[in-house]
Design a protein around this motif. Sequence first.
Motif, PDB file in Angstrom:
ATOM      1  N   GLN A   1       1.851  -4.918   6.993  1.00  0.00           N
ATOM      2  CA  GLN A   1       0.740  -3.853   7.451  1.00  0.00           C
ATOM      3  C   GLN A   1       1.165  -2.412   6.745  1.00  0.00           C
ATOM      4  O   GLN A   1       0.214  -1.853   6.090  1.00  0.00           O
ATOM      5  CB  GLN A   1       0.887  -3.772   8.776  1.00  0.00           C
ATOM      6  CG  GLN A   1       0.314  -4.807   9.880  1.00  0.00           C
ATOM      7  CD  GLN A   1       0.668  -4.814  11.112  1.00  0.00           C
ATOM      8  OE1 GLN A   1       1.043  -3.841  11.679  1.00  0.00           O
ATOM      9  NE2 GLN A   1       0.244  -5.640  11.843  1.00  0.00           N
TER      10      GLN A   1
ATOM     11  N   GLU B   1      -0.408  -2.783   3.186  1.00  0.00           N
ATOM     12  CA  GLU B   1      -1.587  -2.745   3.047  1.00  0.00           C
ATOM     13  C   GLU B   1      -2.083  -1.280   3.168  1.00  0.00           C
ATOM     14  O   GLU B   1      -3.159  -0.938   2.229  1.00  0.00           O
ATOM     15  CB  GLU B   1      -2.263  -3.558   4.233  1.00  0.00           C
ATOM     16  CG  GLU B   1      -2.214  -4.922   3.993  1.00  0.00           C
ATOM     17  CD  GLU B   1      -2.691  -5.900   5.385  1.00  0.00           C
ATOM     18  OE1 GLU B   1      -3.059  -5.160   6.380  1.00  0.00           O
ATOM     19  OE2 GLU B   1      -2.821  -6.826   5.085  1.00  0.00           O
ATOM     20  N   LYS B   2      -1.572  -0.480   3.887  1.00  0.00           N
ATOM     21  CA  LYS B   2      -1.832   0.748   3.763  1.00  0.00           C
ATOM     22  C   LYS B   2      -1.256   1.559   2.723  1.00  0.00           C
ATOM     23  O   LYS B   2      -2.336   2.289   2.049  1.00  0.00           O
ATOM     24  CB  LYS B   2      -0.900   1.423   4.998  1.00  0.00           C
ATOM     25  CG  LYS B   2      -1.514   1.322   6.522  1.00  0.00           C
ATOM     26  CD  LYS B   2      -0.351   1.830   7.441  1.00  0.00           C
ATOM     27  CE  LYS B   2      -0.899   1.477   8.791  1.00  0.00           C
ATOM     28  NZ  LYS B   2       0.250   2.173   9.916  1.00  0.00           N
TER      29      LYS B   2
ATOM     30  N   TYR C   1      -4.064   0.776  -0.027  1.00  0.00           N
ATOM     31  CA  TYR C   1      -5.399   1.513   0.094  1.00  0.00           C
ATOM     32  C   TYR C   1      -5.055   3.138  -0.574  1.00  0.00           C
ATOM     33  O   TYR C   1      -6.147   3.574  -1.340  1.00  0.00           O
ATOM     34  CB  TYR C   1      -5.566   1.732   1.728  1.00  0.00           C
ATOM     35  CG  TYR C   1      -6.835   2.575   2.011  1.00  0.00           C
ATOM     36  CD1 TYR C   1      -8.118   2.025   1.569  1.00  0.00           C
ATOM     37  CD2 TYR C   1      -6.616   3.811   2.550  1.00  0.00           C
ATOM     38  CE1 TYR C   1      -9.235   2.749   1.987  1.00  0.00           C
ATOM     39  CE2 TYR C   1      -7.871   4.633   2.699  1.00  0.00           C
ATOM     40  CZ  TYR C   1      -9.297   3.983   2.220  1.00  0.00           C
ATOM     41  OH  TYR C   1     -10.129   4.694   2.530  1.00  0.00           O
TER      42      TYR C   1
ATOM     43  N   PRO D   1      -8.658  -7.289   5.839  1.00  0.00           N
ATOM     44  CA  PRO D   1      -7.193  -7.246   5.523  1.00  0.00           C
ATOM     45  C   PRO D   1      -6.370  -8.060   4.490  1.00  0.00           C
ATOM     46  O   PRO D   1      -5.676  -8.008   4.097  1.00  0.00           O
ATOM     47  CB  PRO D   1      -6.381  -6.990   6.865  1.00  0.00           C
ATOM     48  CG  PRO D   1      -7.471  -7.500   7.714  1.00  0.00           C
ATOM     49  CD  PRO D   1      -8.957  -7.444   7.259  1.00  0.00           C
ATOM     50  N   ASP D   2      -7.135  -9.587   4.752  1.00  0.00           N
ATOM     51  CA  ASP D   2      -6.544 -10.489   3.899  1.00  0.00           C
ATOM     52  C   ASP D   2      -6.712 -10.372   2.585  1.00  0.00           C
ATOM     53  O   ASP D   2      -5.704 -10.626   1.707  1.00  0.00           O
ATOM     54  CB  ASP D   2      -7.179 -11.988   4.294  1.00  0.00           C
ATOM     55  CG  ASP D   2      -6.676 -12.146   5.724  1.00  0.00           C
ATOM     56  OD1 ASP D   2      -5.658 -11.823   6.126  1.00  0.00           O
ATOM     57  OD2 ASP D   2      -7.461 -13.165   6.482  1.00  0.00           O
TER      58      ASP D   2
ATOM     59  N   GLN E   1      -7.259  -7.313   1.086  1.00  0.00           N
ATOM     60  CA  GLN E   1      -6.399  -6.264   0.629  1.00  0.00           C
ATOM     61  C   GLN E   1      -5.110  -6.836   0.529  1.00  0.00           C
ATOM     62  O   GLN E   1      -4.426  -6.177  -0.671  1.00  0.00           O
ATOM     63  CB  GLN E   1      -6.290  -5.163   1.795  1.00  0.00           C
ATOM     64  CG  GLN E   1      -7.775  -4.325   1.952  1.00  0.00           C
ATOM     65  CD  GLN E   1      -7.701  -3.377   3.019  1.00  0.00           C
ATOM     66  OE1 GLN E   1      -6.801  -3.387   3.648  1.00  0.00           O
ATOM     67  NE2 GLN E   1      -8.829  -2.957   3.252  1.00  0.00           N
ATOM     68  N   SER E   2      -4.563  -7.561   1.294  1.00  0.00           N
ATOM     69  CA  SER E   2      -3.106  -8.183   0.852  1.00  0.00           C
ATOM     70  C   SER E   2      -2.864  -8.751  -0.668  1.00  0.00           C
ATOM     71  O   SER E   2      -1.806  -9.157  -1.084  1.00  0.00           O
ATOM     72  CB  SER E   2      -2.732  -9.072   1.828  1.00  0.00           C
ATOM     73  OG  SER E   2      -3.584 -10.051   1.963  1.00  0.00           O
TER      74      SER E   2
END
Length: 1303
Positions: free
Chosen positions: A954, A957-958, A961, A1184-1185, A1187-1188
Amino acid sequence: MSVIVAQALHIFGFQSRVANNICFFDEQIIVYPAGNSCVKYHIEQKWQKFIPGSEKSQGMLALAISPNRRYLAISETLQDKPTITIYELSAVPCKKRKILNSFDFSVQEFISLAFSPDSKYLVAQTGPPDSHLAYWMWEKQRTMAIIKVDAQNNPLYQVSFNPQDNTQVCVTGNGIFKLFRYTEGTLKQTNFVRGEPQNCLSHAWLSEEKVIVGTDTGRLLLFDSGDLRWETSIERKETVSAASKEDQMQESTDSLIEYPPTSSPEYSAEMVCETEAQQQASLPRVSAVAAYSKGFACAAGLGVVLLFERSDEKEGYKECREIRIPQDECSNEPSQSDKQEVVCIAFSPAEESLLISTNKNQVYLLSMSAAEISKAEIAHFEYLNFPIHSSAITGLDTCIRKPLVATCSLDKSVRIWNYETNSLDLYKEYPEEAYSLTLHPSGLYVLVGFADKLRLMNLLIDDIRTFKDFTVRGCRECTFSTGGHLFAAVNGNVIHIYSSTTFENIINLKGHNGKVRSVVWSMDDYKLVSCGTEGAVYEWNLQTGKRESECVLKSCSYNGVAISPDSKVVFAVGSDHSIKEICDSSILREVPTFDVVYTCIVVAHSGRMVFTGTSTGTIRSMKYPLPVHKEYNEYQAHAGPVAKMSITADDQFLLTSAEDGCIIIWKVYDKEGRGLKRERDVPYSDEVLITKTDMEEKTQVMVELKTRVEELKMENEYQLRLKDMNYNEKIKELTEKFVQEMESLKTKNQVLKTEKEKQEVQHQEQLADLIEKQAREVQDLESGNNQKLLLEYEKYQELQMKSQRMQEEYEKQLHEMEESKSQAMEELTEYYEAKLLEKTTLLEESQNDVRQQLREFEETKKQIEEDEDREIQDIKIKYERRLREERESNLRLKGETGIMRKKFNSLQKEIEERCSDIEGLKLEVQKLQGVIKALEKDILGLKREIQERDETIQDKEKRIYDLKKKNQELEKFKFVLDYKIKELKKQIEPRENDIKNMKEQIEEMEGELGRFHKQNTQLELNISELRLKLKATDREMHKEMQKERDMEALIKRFKTDLHNCVGLIQEPKKLKESIKDIYVKYVQRVDMVEIVGVDTDLHQEYTRQREHLERNLATLKKKVIRDYEMHRSDYVRIMQENVSLIKEINDLRRELKITRTQVHELQSTLGLLRKRKKQSAVSTGSSPDLQSSSAILRLNPEEEAERIIEMQRLEIAYLRELIEGQDRALAVRPTSAHSHPPGMFPRTAAACVSSLSLLENVPARAKVSTGYQPIRCSIWSKTGEGGGALHLLLDRQAQAGSEEDKF
């Protein structure tokens, strides 16, 4: 008998299907099967000797050599009957020692043989369905024991003796690993393997108790006394080519940019199944194992052999070396050419060589010493001789002008052999199979028939190159005419005649109804003879294209045809077991072949010899006219039907090939053993073909290599000079150090000597004191010991008195004990005699009772028998009725019971095996339960780690971004950098012009250097001349000095004589005589007048020359000293400048590496940005998947962009300053006034030019790393007396195209 004799000279071939097909006779001679013979081959001297196979042999199956290297056992099949022949190898020639062909058990073939350690016993394993193991004392042909190894018809592979025990034998096969011991006249199994049965392909004895076994799943099992002690698995090791590496790199870079979406559980399960199937398919087969002193060697899949050595672990082995079969560059698929299965491995007796054979009939060699030297690298085998055919040979032909033989095979290869040197000259593989082949009489061209086309090829010096294709599909037969101007090609039942000069189709000969099997030209090339499968033999006239004669026999299918040298008689062979002589369309006579089918026939050019090949692989030679009876010589040649035969133009050699892939060269002799003489002794030609492009390429390569050699010489000379200077400096330093150390050691030595003398004095004083103390102590001890001895002596006398008293008492007691003992013995004898009488009476009574009981038993037995007879009669009547009823049911159940018995027996065996497996599994279950508990603990720990990693994901992921936003800013910086790049491009052109000017200056300076070299050489010559003059003057000076000494001596003698003469002044007569003697002694009449004048002139000339030479010497010494001081400072300065230049070049190379890594990182970021833009255009919101799955850059983009911009600004300011300074420097042209030391300036210029060429060859991507990267190189030269430096700044800017193409 026949007059003609053929002797086998050399064979090109190998039989890989024979078990244990490589044996070492000694360190240099090996034995292997080829054709229908065994070959003794010397590895270094390259000669061959043959051990011919048995008559009517259908091929070899197995070989075995005795441990003493004296006997060779061969398993063969003679007329469907198995036979074992034992040869004595030490005899010359090898002779048969024993033949084992009568057996007491059923056998179809022997698949494996082995000798005992003392070579007295032989063990042989038969194949299924018999699967018997036979144990012989072979010299007496006595069968010692026979046992059936397997009852389930599983294939068996190998049998072997224990290397130190004659009675123990090992057998392996599919699901079989059994150890047998010969005891009490039988073979008994001594081991029982637990667990799942393995397909054991090979095994080898490592010691008296240990056996290593290889399986088809890549497992190695080590058994000690029949129990499994150690096992390991071999993984398949594939070589990765450069192209595949690039593909992997590309895939890895793609994976950094874009990850695949998460898969469902079902898809992942399918992937797991696929990977398991791939792993199963990739398991290597351990098809061969061989032991040696350090461990063992085993096959590890296709083309790989691994060496294992003993490890420090208990009873374990570790892999120490990997050896691969090399790739064949002449193959159609070089990457697949090394994918061959190793079928046999053999070590030489001294373990200096390793030989392997493969399933493609190839033999490879490796020197063990070379393999141990290069342990860091993967070793590769080498061909024992050269690559040979691995499949049936379909074509063979010879030529006139060269000793060449051309062959083609179903292995898709064409090979050119030399039968004089017994070597392979050319070899090439093609995508299609080659069906036929013919060689041009000149030996420069070859015609090959493939499945799709007929190709005419040039035989170049190192290649076989096609230059003309003909549309003849599936050409099974082709041949050049005797003159070589025509050739015939067969397509089905049509014969095409082509011109080999114009390549036109001259005539098509049609008339055969079946396939044409053979075509032969006449000696004058006017006729062509052909035969076909329909039983027709036609003679064609090539001028008209019509048949001149024909002979049709439909009951015969012809295989081959030949024509006599006078073109009158045609010989044909076919399926009717005869040779036919055909003349004028009629059969003159038929010669029987005696139950053998002839496959081909050849007639010698002299017309006196005929050779035929048979379907059994033998060769027959006979004279012409053909004999009616069995007047021919038959030779065991091939292990399959003879396919092609050819005889050379001089009738010296016969060449044969067969379906076994072997080629045999035969030497033809007459009856007396002499070789047949040539009619014309014409030497063979040495000319070869080579293309113009190849010649130009080779000359260009030679020129490049020469220039490279010159450059390397220059570099080496320069580096040697540098090293000499460094070493001289080091030597000086070391000598100084050693001198200092020597002085310090001398001082230390003196100090130690003084200390030693002091210590010696002290030691002598201490010794004197110790000696006095010792003398006192000895006196005290002697007095004390004397007193103690007196006391001890008194005690000894008292004890002696006591011992005498004790002896007297004990003697009295002994007498009393003896008397009591004799009384007790008498009482006991009386008692036991009374008991014996009682027992004898009881025995007599019991015997009487036994007799009475026997009588009663007989009476009861008779009564019982009578009763039983009555009962039996009653029972017979009952059961006869039942038997009639049950016989009918038994007939029905008999078939079922047979099946059930077999099932029952197999199930019983399985039950026993399963019981043993269950016991083993119970133990394994207990172990696994402990493992499960440990794994459960690990699972709990892993779950905790998963939770922690979810949290880190997590956070990442931030961060991703945030990086996306930074990427957008980087794109803006990209546009700014592109604009700057375009501006910097415009500035490159004037820099290039400056570089050209600087290069011209460098060339001028090199010219000046050459002139300085010439001046230096001239000065050296002048110095040498002056030295010679000096030596001459020195000699003259020494002569004059000698003369002066002689004159002084003479004057001294004259003075003494004159002094003596003065003593006689009172006696005038004696005075007069003495003066006359002095005059005669010291004055010469001839020189009286000339002495005074000559002496004065010589002295003046001598002084003048001496003064002149001394002046010249003084001036020359001053010049030499002045020049040496000037050049010494220049040498030192130029050396320092060269060192600084080399450091600058190394720094520039490091900068290049850094810029390349930066380019790669910028490329990945830009590609990522583009893909992110596309994805954002398709779908606005990303999960989010997804983005990872974005890539993580190694560097912070903001810091990188700021660093690039700052660097560009600094570089632009720096360039402007340098341009102004360069313009000022170019206004003044430096001139060189003094000479340079040889080799200094050219080395620096060459270094800078080579660095420039390296930078020009840098790829565009490496140059665009930071938009602009300046490269500096300084070239130093000598200017004026004080010396100066010309600094040349060479700027290179990356050439970039459009924004899309740059990255």
